[in-house]
Design a protein around this motif. Sequence first.
Motif, PDB file in Angstrom:
ATOM      1  N   THR A  16      -0.460   9.080  -8.091  1.00 20.00           N
ATOM      2  CA  THR A  16      -1.327   8.331  -8.751  1.00 20.00           C
ATOM      3  C   THR A  16      -2.509   8.084  -7.774  1.00 20.00           C
ATOM      4  O   THR A  16      -3.481   7.306  -8.272  1.00 20.00           O
ATOM      5  N   GLY A  17      -2.390   8.394  -6.355  1.00 22.38           N
ATOM      6  CA  GLY A  17      -3.273   8.181  -5.397  1.00 22.38           C
ATOM      7  C   GLY A  17      -3.090   7.440  -4.183  1.00 22.38           C
ATOM      8  O   GLY A  17      -1.872   7.084  -4.101  1.00 22.38           O
ATOM      9  N   VAL A  18      -3.925   6.848  -3.625  1.00 21.90           N
ATOM     10  CA  VAL A  18      -3.645   6.072  -2.524  1.00 21.90           C
ATOM     11  C   VAL A  18      -4.217   4.524  -2.661  1.00 21.90           C
ATOM     12  O   VAL A  18      -5.167   4.403  -3.259  1.00 21.90           O
ATOM     13  N   VAL A  19      -3.349   3.813  -2.273  1.00 20.16           N
ATOM     14  CA  VAL A  19      -3.731   2.221  -2.279  1.00 20.16           C
ATOM     15  C   VAL A  19      -3.412   1.613  -0.631  1.00 20.16           C
ATOM     16  O   VAL A  19      -2.382   1.773  -0.446  1.00 20.16           O
ATOM     17  N   SER A  20      -4.434   1.294  -0.283  1.00 13.12           N
ATOM     18  CA  SER A  20      -4.530   0.773   1.036  1.00 13.12           C
ATOM     19  C   SER A  20      -3.915  -0.621   1.033  1.00 13.12           C
ATOM     20  O   SER A  20      -4.214  -1.412   0.257  1.00 13.12           O
ATOM     21  N   GLU A  21      -2.834  -0.816   2.358  1.00 18.19           N
ATOM     22  CA  GLU A  21      -2.427  -2.224   2.164  1.00 18.19           C
ATOM     23  C   GLU A  21      -3.426  -3.272   2.748  1.00 18.19           C
ATOM     24  O   GLU A  21      -3.349  -4.138   2.740  1.00 18.19           O
ATOM     25  N   GLY A  24       0.946  -1.215  -0.108  1.00 18.61           N
ATOM     26  CA  GLY A  24       0.052   0.010   0.191  1.00 18.61           C
ATOM     27  C   GLY A  24       0.883   1.199  -0.024  1.00 18.61           C
ATOM     28  O   GLY A  24       1.951   1.095   0.130  1.00 18.61           O
ATOM     29  N   GLY A  25       0.195   2.454  -0.172  1.00 19.89           N
ATOM     30  CA  GLY A  25       0.817   3.678  -0.244  1.00 19.89           C
ATOM     31  C   GLY A  25       0.339   4.855  -0.790  1.00 19.89           C
ATOM     32  O   GLY A  25      -0.955   4.645  -1.298  1.00 19.89           O
ATOM     33  N   LYS A  26       0.840   5.876  -0.800  1.00 18.07           N
ATOM     34  CA  LYS A  26       0.309   7.240  -1.177  1.00 18.07           C
ATOM     35  C   LYS A  26       1.045   7.771  -2.277  1.00 18.07           C
ATOM     36  O   LYS A  26       2.326   7.869  -1.775  1.00 18.07           O
ATOM     37  N   GLY A  27       0.590   8.238  -3.353  1.00 16.31           N
ATOM     38  CA  GLY A  27       1.756   8.997  -4.166  1.00 16.31           C
ATOM     39  C   GLY A  27       0.978  10.001  -5.177  1.00 16.31           C
ATOM     40  O   GLY A  27      -0.218  10.129  -5.153  1.00 16.31           O
ATOM     41  N   ARG A  30      -4.362  -3.209  -5.025  1.00 17.19           N
ATOM     42  CA  ARG A  30      -2.937  -3.261  -4.239  1.00 17.19           C
ATOM     43  C   ARG A  30      -1.692  -3.079  -5.288  1.00 17.19           C
ATOM     44  O   ARG A  30      -1.996  -3.483  -6.295  1.00 17.19           O
ATOM     45  N   ASN A  31      -0.553  -2.823  -4.670  1.00 19.25           N
ATOM     46  CA  ASN A  31       0.536  -2.276  -5.583  1.00 19.25           C
ATOM     47  C   ASN A  31       1.204  -3.651  -5.564  1.00 19.25           C
ATOM     48  O   ASN A  31       1.323  -4.416  -4.407  1.00 19.25           O
TER      49      ASN A  31
END
Length: 85
Positions: free
Chosen positions: A25-30, A20-23, A36-37
């Motif tokens: 291109t948006g937020v992806v929650s772990e 997960g992360g934030k950048g 998911r990334n």
Amino acid sequence: MLQLLNSQGVRGYTVMSGLGGKGLTGVVSEHGLIERNVGFLVVLDDTQATALAEAVKQLYKTLLERQGGEEVPIKAFVLPCDVIV
């Protein structure tokens, strides 16, 4: 990404899923169930690392053009690495 690694002759890598992360291109929650990334760790000699980096840059450029200049969720990093064992 797997096709790119194979086309570059990469024979080994580690896949980290569920990141997960934030950048830009948006937020992806772990903790998300769907989006998911995924991260890849690849250790290569300088020549092969340079070729792979150029291939990733070209992929990024192609995807950026397809999305009309909108940011693409691909990031690549090159770090020095010494094998100790």
